[in-house]
Scaffold this active site. Structure first.
Site, PDB file in Angstrom:
ATOM      1  N   ASP A  76     110.783 -21.373  16.263  1.00 13.25           N
ATOM      2  CA  ASP A  76     110.974 -20.993  14.688  1.00 13.25           C
ATOM      3  C   ASP A  76     111.788 -19.661  14.789  1.00 13.25           C
ATOM      4  O   ASP A  76     111.561 -18.958  16.080  1.00 13.25           O
ATOM      5  CB  ASP A  76     109.688 -20.539  14.002  1.00 13.25           C
ATOM      6  CG  ASP A  76     109.866 -20.365  12.563  1.00 13.25           C
ATOM      7  OD1 ASP A  76     110.199 -21.521  11.770  1.00 13.25           O
ATOM      8  OD2 ASP A  76     109.831 -19.156  12.215  1.00 13.25           O
ATOM      9  N   GLN A  77     112.558 -19.434  13.867  1.00  7.97           N
ATOM     10  CA  GLN A  77     113.576 -18.429  13.725  1.00  7.97           C
ATOM     11  C   GLN A  77     113.274 -17.694  12.622  1.00  7.97           C
ATOM     12  O   GLN A  77     113.603 -18.193  11.525  1.00  7.97           O
ATOM     13  CB  GLN A  77     114.901 -18.831  13.935  1.00  7.97           C
ATOM     14  CG  GLN A  77     115.792 -17.598  14.182  1.00  7.97           C
ATOM     15  CD  GLN A  77     117.300 -17.862  14.517  1.00  7.97           C
ATOM     16  OE1 GLN A  77     117.975 -18.523  13.619  1.00  7.97           O
ATOM     17  NE2 GLN A  77     117.974 -17.567  15.833  1.00  7.97           N
TER      18      GLN A  77
END
Length: 199
Positions: A76-77
């Site tokens: 995830d970013q």
């Protein structure tokens, strides 16, 4: 004891991101893709770094429940502007607003990675922060860029691997693909730790 590549556990990327899929293909390992179906909304007061780590692990676990024998990657970013999370804009007006907020600023793209295997109990999670210094963009530059690239599915409204590089003054990272969405140096390290043989 290391397994031979033909006998190793299946690998599953717990992500619908085409960017992550293209990056993982570089490692020349066979893998499947599965959608993690995780609520990506931040918890009240949750810092971007904590949010990225929590979601990467949640995505890996969600997919591992469906594929217990597999080694599963979750990632995830979250774009972090002075402690405030910036998500994917989804549409033009929000992208304009994000880029106006970020002009002249240093934004930390908190890219989190988790690798889990339910069958063996393996679990590792790590963070690959990337510092990105945005130029002092004019409204015209923002508009031209968004019309040209339409990066509405990217955290922080810019694709560094494309035209978005022209918006930036500098990128600082120890894992060069982290900004695109999957830190491959850490991915290789974790996959080896999980028992996979890499080419």
């Amino acid at each position: 004891m290391h397994q031979s590549p033909s006998l190793q556990r299946p690998l599953v990327l717990g992500s619908t991101s085409r960017y992550r899929r293209e990056l993982l293909e570089r490692l020349n390992l066979p893998f499947d893709v599965a959608a993690p179906h995780v609520d990506e909304n931040p918890l009240p007061g949750e810092a971007p770094r904590a949010l990225a780590l929590r979601l990467a692990l949640a995505k890996a676990h969600a997919v591992a429940r469906q594929h217990p024998e597999a080694v599963v990657i979750g990632s995830d970013q979250v774009a972090d502007l002075a402690g405030e999370p910036l998500g994917k804009p989804g549409q033009h007006d929000r992208a304009v607003q994000q880029l106006r907020q970020m002009r002249g600023q240093t934004v930390v793209f908190q890219t989190a990675l988790a690798v889990v295997c339910a069958a063996t109990g393996f679990e590792q999670v790590d963070l690959a922060p990337v510092e990105v210094k945005f130029r002092d963009l004019s409204d015209e530059e923002i508009e031209r860029y968004l019309r040209a690239e339409q990066p509405y599915d990217c955290a922080g409204s810019a694709k560094s691997e494309g035209l978005g590089i022209a918006l930036l003054d500098a990128i600082h990272s120890d894992d060069p693909t982290a900004l695109i969405g999957l830190p491959l140096i850490r991915t290789c390290r974790m996959l080896r730790a999980a028992g996979l043989v890499l080419p």
